[in-house]
Scaffold this active site. Structure first.
Site, mmCIF file in Angstrom:
data_model
loop_
_atom_site.group_PDB
_atom_site.id
_atom_site.type_symbol
_atom_site.label_atom_id
_atom_site.label_comp_id
_atom_site.label_asym_id
_atom_site.label_seq_id
_atom_site.Cartn_x
_atom_site.Cartn_y
_atom_site.Cartn_z
ATOM 1 N N ARG A 229 -2.432 -5.943 -8.484
ATOM 2 C CA ARG A 229 -1.221 -6.790 -8.319
ATOM 3 C C ARG A 229 -1.330 -7.909 -9.220
ATOM 4 N NH1 ARG A 229 -2.500 -8.031 -2.285
ATOM 5 N NH2 ARG A 229 -4.362 -8.350 -3.611
ATOM 6 N N SER B 214 -3.096 -7.678 2.815
ATOM 7 C CA SER B 214 -3.389 -7.763 4.358
ATOM 8 C C SER B 214 -3.889 -8.972 4.941
ATOM 9 C CB SER B 214 -4.454 -6.408 4.508
ATOM 10 O OG SER B 214 -3.940 -5.135 4.066
ATOM 11 N N LYS C 92 -16.539 -7.659 5.933
ATOM 12 C CA LYS C 92 -15.630 -8.419 6.430
ATOM 13 C C LYS C 92 -15.342 -7.784 7.665
ATOM 14 C CE LYS C 92 -13.201 -6.663 2.878
ATOM 15 N NZ LYS C 92 -12.207 -6.623 1.940
ATOM 16 N N HIS D 241 0.815 -1.172 0.006
ATOM 17 C CA HIS D 241 -0.147 0.087 0.019
ATOM 18 C C HIS D 241 0.622 1.152 -0.025
ATOM 19 C CE1 HIS D 241 -2.938 -2.423 2.329
ATOM 20 N NE2 HIS D 241 -3.632 -2.427 0.922
#
Lengths: 159, 159, 159, 159, 159, 159
Positions: free
Chosen positions: F90, F128, F41, F17
């Site tokens: 990514r 993460s 979540k 990040h």
């Protein structure tokens, strides 16, 4: 009566193609396997040879006819009053190109729908290009193509 | 003793290839880096030059030998009594083609397994094609290829 | 002697998993099928049950042993002195996750290599999740799992 | 007469779904939009509500009927004597899951073919999940769902 | 003042390209649409023609200038003191190639960032290659390219 | 002055990040790192904690400010008069979701452009979710997160 078109270079037709033809024949009243004459890449077989090999392969399949065409696929589909263009999907890379192609064709001819069918899993890796490459290198391609194609490939490649 | 084959055009060998060779050498007793002579695309280096550049690059790596082959990869693998064909995977597009190639080879020679290795992340974007293109345009490719390849590329491209 | 680890939840083991085990067993001297105890998603079978089902499935395969582990996969792999972690690759989505997982593990334990194998094409679409779903809905999953798993699934789901 | 089934959770139906229904209706004599009752994820609308919203949305479309089902999709398709299961394909990730699902269903019921259609490009990014999320956060979803769904969503989310 | 470069072959420029230019123009003070002279594939239009067609298409867009370049893109970007290279992303296959290209360029020139923009969804399937193919076959491409390009294509292809 | 927003859950912020923030800061006059409060979540860290960890991580970066928001991202972006939403890409799976998200946001707020940046290749596999998983299992995540995050994660997970 609903007509679908299954277009391709069929250079040459493989068992994977044939599997798609059989599946399409169950969904539509008439399926036209349409050999494209204007392939940009230099084909191994002439349009006439490709048509004959397809004819030999689909012999006996109800509602399946073989034809060839020049020019824009959607123009041909309109002339044939087809409701659908059939395409086989093997892999993600296929899918992307095919989706772009289908959306472009829809823009050019909104009344013709493109439908995608999945060939039998054992044909996932069978493409005309790979088969020609393997045949050239002397590999055994007997389980990937119809009998007539095997004979024609051997003669063409002088094996 | 388990032998693996790492086939490719290696036109020319890059640090990404070399990374895969090193990883394979830890898994198998013998790794044959096998330069394919019959590439369809016109290679920049001759088979002989490509073999020599690979030899210079793998010098000192235990259990690694260099060879070249014509014809079908699986036939070559069988002659060498290899248990595995090694392939590097960088991207999804690689993966799809490689998977089709592996399944086809398995059909042709069920006893040879194809295994995929991931090169070091910093080599993800390094391909022989891109390196040649950048070298042609005068870019600095020193960190992407072994020293001998850098010299050979410069000479070949008359830079 | 080269040891490889084939880790997974195996909730339950499928014919696709078993196919990967058999392929790995030809490449390495010892293959440890390692049942992960700490799955985040709630498993249908207990770790003990999953280990027993794997044991029943791999019985008779030379060089294959079954184990279970907690904690970090790479720590377990190091304790077992494994040179490789084996993963099956079925689809592009698998590939992406697996590649990230492999690169992360390489960062954590550079001495353990991750290798990818392609299961038999007819198992491409077989996943533990889909099999449980179909079994729950009363579908026949006899051709996707070993006999013991079929029995255990029926009992577990009270079918 | 050829029947196709377009199955889904339809929680709720979107303009993207509706676009697929319209396309399927041109290809088959009868299209059954079949609401799956047994969704694993907790649906926002009850099966009854989802059926009613679909009914309101497809009103007036010739040859389209609405139904709901429990249990295995292929069992339902066989009972309805369907020749095809219709699925919309928006993205590569869709495609992979859908292909696995289609191949699994083919194994369970070889006589039912799965066909894929591409929704209109402007619906590529429209999914029931995203629409519910945006509605919850107060976004304007008027151009993504039929009028009745808009009203029902507002009432359900007490907006 | 922040300058971005939007490089490409633009053989010829399409409405999809133009959409990306407009988006980039809102983000940066100056956008240079840079026609690459050294395309490996044989272009239909000369560099001079391609530049002129781009100029006609971007006329009136504030902050947008047209240029052409030879050699390495990052060298050109550095000479122009650009902070960013702009690329349009349509599909997954685009994405992979573009990501590799961006990472390679970052290695060669860390100070130039590559940014990706998504063209309007209706241009997802529009590529210069497909447009030329359709024009050649007599298809109507009026909604995919600027007016000047339509005229130029017809003249070039003697339609 | 051009403002860009870099939104996310940042649960917690990673070096990947941070790399994106640094790149965005070179392109825009002001970059707002915007912590989303309404993640579906269950986050490990509270919004307040996540904001503080981001603040600690971006300290000293010129033109970078930290904020948090509820509700629709595009509404927030409009209030902040942002010209762009920044997203890191990514992998292909990222890309697909991100593209759908961007197209949806464009529909909701045409004046805000989404731009994609590629993080440094060595952060390709850092997420993460994976970092929390590895930290929980006792793995060393020191090279994937800023120092403050490492300390906070250890405390939170009582390691």
């Amino acid at each position: 009566m609903k007509t679908a078109i299954y277009p391709g270079s069929f250079d040459p037709i493989t068992n994977g193609h044939l599997d798609v033809v059989r599946r399409a024949a169950k969904l539509f009243d008439r399926v036209i396997v349409a050999v494209a004459e204007n392939a940009d890449k230099q084909p191994l077989f002439t349009p006439q040879e490709r048509v004959e090999l397809v004819q030999a392969a689909v012999r006996g399949l109800r509602g399946v006819v073989v034809d060839h065409f020049r020019g824009l696929l959607v123009d041909y589909a309109r002339r044939k009053k087809a409701v659908a263009i059939v395409r086989g999907l093997r892999a993600v890379s296929d899918f992307e190109y095919e989706l772009q192609f289908a959306l472009m064709n829809r823009k050019l001819a909104p009344q013709v729908e493109t439908i995608f069918l999945a060939p039998k899993d054992e044909y996932t890796f069978v493409s005309s290009r790979m088969i020609k490459e393997i045949a050239r290198l002397g590999g055994n391609i007997g389980c990937f193509v119809p009998r007539e194609v095997l004979v024609a490939l051997r003669r063409k490649l002088s094996l």
